[in-house]
Design an enzyme around this catalytic site. Structure first.
Site, PDB file in Angstrom:
ATOM      1  N   TYR A 106     -15.715  52.331  11.014  1.00 46.47           N
ATOM      2  CA  TYR A 106     -14.991  51.065  10.960  1.00 46.47           C
ATOM      3  C   TYR A 106     -15.242  50.272  12.239  1.00 46.47           C
ATOM      4  O   TYR A 106     -15.576  50.844  13.287  1.00 46.47           O
ATOM      5  CB  TYR A 106     -13.483  51.299  10.863  1.00 46.47           C
ATOM      6  CG  TYR A 106     -12.965  51.743   9.518  1.00 46.47           C
ATOM      7  CD1 TYR A 106     -12.420  50.827   8.624  1.00 46.47           C
ATOM      8  CD2 TYR A 106     -12.975  53.085   9.143  1.00 46.47           C
ATOM      9  CE1 TYR A 106     -11.912  51.235   7.396  1.00 46.47           C
ATOM     10  CE2 TYR A 106     -12.477  53.502   7.915  1.00 46.47           C
ATOM     11  CZ  TYR A 106     -11.941  52.569   7.050  1.00 46.47           C
ATOM     12  OH  TYR A 106     -11.445  52.969   5.842  1.00 46.47           O
ATOM     13  N   ASP A 141      -6.631  49.890   3.229  1.00 50.61           N
ATOM     14  CA  ASP A 141      -5.280  49.355   3.088  1.00 50.61           C
ATOM     15  C   ASP A 141      -5.312  47.873   2.742  1.00 50.61           C
ATOM     16  O   ASP A 141      -6.361  47.214   2.803  1.00 50.61           O
ATOM     17  CB  ASP A 141      -4.496  49.542   4.389  1.00 50.61           C
ATOM     18  CG  ASP A 141      -4.267  51.002   4.739  1.00 50.61           C
ATOM     19  OD1 ASP A 141      -4.276  51.829   3.804  1.00 50.61           O
ATOM     20  OD2 ASP A 141      -4.083  51.306   5.928  1.00 50.61           O
TER      21      ASP A 141
END
Length: 302
Positions: A140, A64
């Site tokens: 992540y 994003d």
């Protein structure tokens, strides 16, 4: 019956793997968007300058706006003659020649943002490799400085400054209940025709020596906004607003409401993606593609 997904080798192409790192702060995410500066857009423009034709990259995991990467992976397909000509005039392998030329072209594409995107490595991929569908898992990280933690101004662009103290044990207790195969629609921004079934493999919180809380989260794949939604929910548990079972209860109920708050994007880093041994790359890609297609059409786990 004709193969709907012929391999690059069958088409006489060379599949090229790119290992990429970027500071996502100045970009509107990975994916190309009209009128916006994106990581994919910058890379494809740089490649088009080198190859003198349009290029489309396939990526392991879209990020994003504002999200960073240390271990992103993408691929593109080149004609054999394009690959062979890359080192013309350079006494290096085509892979190293292309890496140097992409990073040089990125400097011209990005201007004042030079250095924000770097291609760390280039190689001719093994047969069967697909940056997206061959992946076993993605991982992540996320950094949080909570209320009692000293704030390092040099890390402000990669750390969430949270004004309340957080209980790491409570956060870990809540996160542990989500591990495994499940429907994460309560922690995702739905995309039409896409499944929200995922296998969450790791989700844990560790307070480092400097007091900063590091989140490690790994799954076979992630839904849109899934990591930030899970982090936002965990913050409610960590500050004691909700109990440790609250996240699991929301998952089972598929609830998305005013309490479904996304944590900030700027501390999120795509750390790495894992692939199987070379002999299993093609089989993994075929299996993943088939499962994903089945899940998206039937709504069943894949």
């Amino acid at each position: 019956m004709q193969n709907p997904h012929p391999s690059p080798e069958e088409l006489g192409l060379v599949r090229v793997r790119l290992d990429i790192a970027y500071d996502g702060g100045p970009f509107s995410g990975w994916a190309v968007q009209p009128g916006l500066v994106t990581v994919q857009g910058a890379l494809e423009e740089a490649l088009a300058m080198i190859l003198r034709r349009p290029v489309r990259l396939t990526v392991a995991g879209r990020t994003d706006a504002g999200v960073h990467a240390r271990g992103q992976v993408a691929h593109l397909d080149l004609k054999q003659e394009e690959w062979d000509s890359l080192n013309r005039g350079h006494d290096v392998e085509p892979s190293l020649a292309l890496q140097r030329r992409i990073n040089g072209a990125l400097g011209r594409v990005l201007g004042n943002l030079t250095g924000a995107v770097q291609v760390l490595a280039v190689e001719a991929a093994a047969p069967g490799f697909d940056a997206r569908f061959s992946a076993l898992w993605r991982r992540y990280s996320y950094r949080i400085a909570d209320g009692s933690t000293a704030r390092d101004p040099l890390q402000r662009a990669q750390t969430l400054w949270f004004n309340h103290d957080l209980d790491v044990d409570l956060m870990n207790a809540g996160a542990a209940e989500l591990i495994g195969l499940g429907d994460f629609k309560a922690f995702a921004k739905p995309r039409e025709g896409s499944t929200t079934i995922r296998t969450l493999q790791h989700f844990d919180f560790t307070r480092q020596a400097d007091g900063v809380i590091n989140i490690n989260i790994q799954a076979d794949a992630f839904c849109h906004n899934m990591v930030r939604a899970l982090t936002g929910a965990a913050l409610r548990v960590g500050r004691g607003v909700e109990g440790p079972h609250w996240m699991r209860e929301r998952q089972l109920a598929g609830i998305r409401d005013a309490k479904s708050v996304l944590a900030g994007a700027h501390p999120l880093v795509f750390e790495e993606v894992s692939y199987p041994d070379e002999a299993e790359l093609g089989e993994r890609a075929t299996l993943t593609r088939a499962r994903r297609t089945h899940a998206e059409h039937s709504g069943t786990p894949f």
